[in-house]
Design a protein around this motif. Sequence first.
Motif, PDB file in Angstrom:
ATOM      1  N   SER A 208     -12.378   6.938 -18.848  1.00 15.38           N
ATOM      2  CA  SER A 208     -13.410   6.901 -17.806  1.00 15.38           C
ATOM      3  C   SER A 208     -14.798   7.229 -18.348  1.00 15.38           C
ATOM      4  O   SER A 208     -15.805   6.886 -17.726  1.00 15.38           O
ATOM      5  N   LYS A 209     -14.874   7.882 -19.527  1.00 15.72           N
ATOM      6  CA  LYS A 209     -16.175   8.221 -20.125  1.00 15.72           C
ATOM      7  C   LYS A 209     -16.459   7.414 -21.385  1.00 15.72           C
ATOM      8  O   LYS A 209     -17.487   7.630 -22.038  1.00 15.72           O
ATOM      9  N   ASP A 210     -15.554   6.533 -21.734  1.00 19.60           N
ATOM     10  CA  ASP A 210     -15.728   5.737 -22.944  1.00 19.60           C
ATOM     11  C   ASP A 210     -16.662   4.568 -22.667  1.00 19.60           C
ATOM     12  O   ASP A 210     -16.520   3.871 -21.645  1.00 19.60           O
ATOM     13  N   PRO A 211     -17.654   4.308 -23.534  1.00 19.58           N
ATOM     14  CA  PRO A 211     -18.624   3.226 -23.278  1.00 19.58           C
ATOM     15  C   PRO A 211     -17.989   1.840 -23.217  1.00 19.58           C
ATOM     16  O   PRO A 211     -18.521   0.936 -22.561  1.00 19.58           O
ATOM     17  N   VAL A 212     -16.855   1.662 -23.878  1.00 14.53           N
ATOM     18  CA  VAL A 212     -16.176   0.358 -23.871  1.00 14.53           C
ATOM     19  C   VAL A 212     -15.039   0.340 -22.856  1.00 14.53           C
ATOM     20  O   VAL A 212     -14.964  -0.526 -21.979  1.00 14.53           O
ATOM     21  N   TYR A 213     -14.138   1.330 -22.942  1.00 12.52           N
ATOM     22  CA  TYR A 213     -12.901   1.269 -22.159  1.00 12.52           C
ATOM     23  C   TYR A 213     -13.047   1.764 -20.728  1.00 12.52           C
ATOM     24  O   TYR A 213     -12.126   1.619 -19.927  1.00 12.52           O
ATOM     25  N   SER A 214     -14.198   2.316 -20.378  1.00  8.79           N
ATOM     26  CA  SER A 214     -14.438   2.641 -18.966  1.00  8.79           C
ATOM     27  C   SER A 214     -14.537   1.359 -18.135  1.00  8.79           C
ATOM     28  O   SER A 214     -14.337   1.388 -16.914  1.00  8.79           O
ATOM     29  N   ARG A 215     -14.824   0.245 -18.803  1.00  2.81           N
ATOM     30  CA  ARG A 215     -14.936  -1.041 -18.096  1.00  2.81           C
ATOM     31  C   ARG A 215     -13.729  -1.950 -18.353  1.00  2.81           C
ATOM     32  O   ARG A 215     -13.690  -3.073 -17.882  1.00  2.81           O
TER      33      ARG A 215
END
Length: 280
Positions: A208-215
């Motif tokens: 949820s806070k990862d710049p890539v995997y939050s999306r």
Amino acid sequence: MKGETLAGFAAVAAFTAHLMADTPYLVGFDMPGAASDPAHETILVALLDRIPTLAWQQTFLRHAERFVAEHRLADVRLIGKHIHLVGPAGRLRTSAAAVQRLVESSTLDTLKALHQEVDDELQTHDVRVAEIAAVSQVPDLPKILAEVCAITGMRFSAVARVTENRWTTCAVNDLLDFGLRPGQDLILETTICRELRAGQTTSFGEASKDPVYSRHHAPQIYGFESHISVPLNLADGTLFGTLCVLDPKPAQLGADVLARVESLAASIASHLHLQSGGQH
């Protein structure tokens, strides 16, 4: 293997009997608007004993297009249990044998297509069995999967076969009751493992806070925050699949943790031996 083959033949035979029970038969003809003039356009109705299955109807309609052209008719329509042939009365009166062949060829091609589907499913099933068997030969695999969970603090670890078309569970350590069992598939497009590249580990500790995997759709679909996916390569360099670890809670995934998981993945891969083929 012989027993599995006989079981496969038995399954196909039972399936064939089931299909034949649903096969329509031509039981008669009717020409309600019979015309004395052979050139006059009228309708011949071929009577089936039952409403055909959808698969039979689709096959029949493909054959009917060719039948209309070959016999120079105006149209052929399938309505419930009735085949309506529209054309000159004289031509329709002599078409009974051709209509019989049309019905029989539609049945034959339908059975062939459905048998092919069964054969494909049996073959795919056999491939999965071989893959699970290959993974089961890895020494101490349950202990390795448990150790992966202990190292990472995550509660689900698995070895999965990943091909161009599917993600199949081969072995699992599930402390989350995630629900996957050996032989079960995930839709490849919903996984992160579809992006596997030889020699490249994918990991994140808090999606949820990862710049890539939050999306990314995968953490959202399956509800995990932390994840590691390490490619498993066969001796010839071919990608077999992945050592996958995940948890709904965040995890601290430092370089030392990843290195230890990658080492265990390499140990698993070194014991994998799979027959060539089986990319279903």
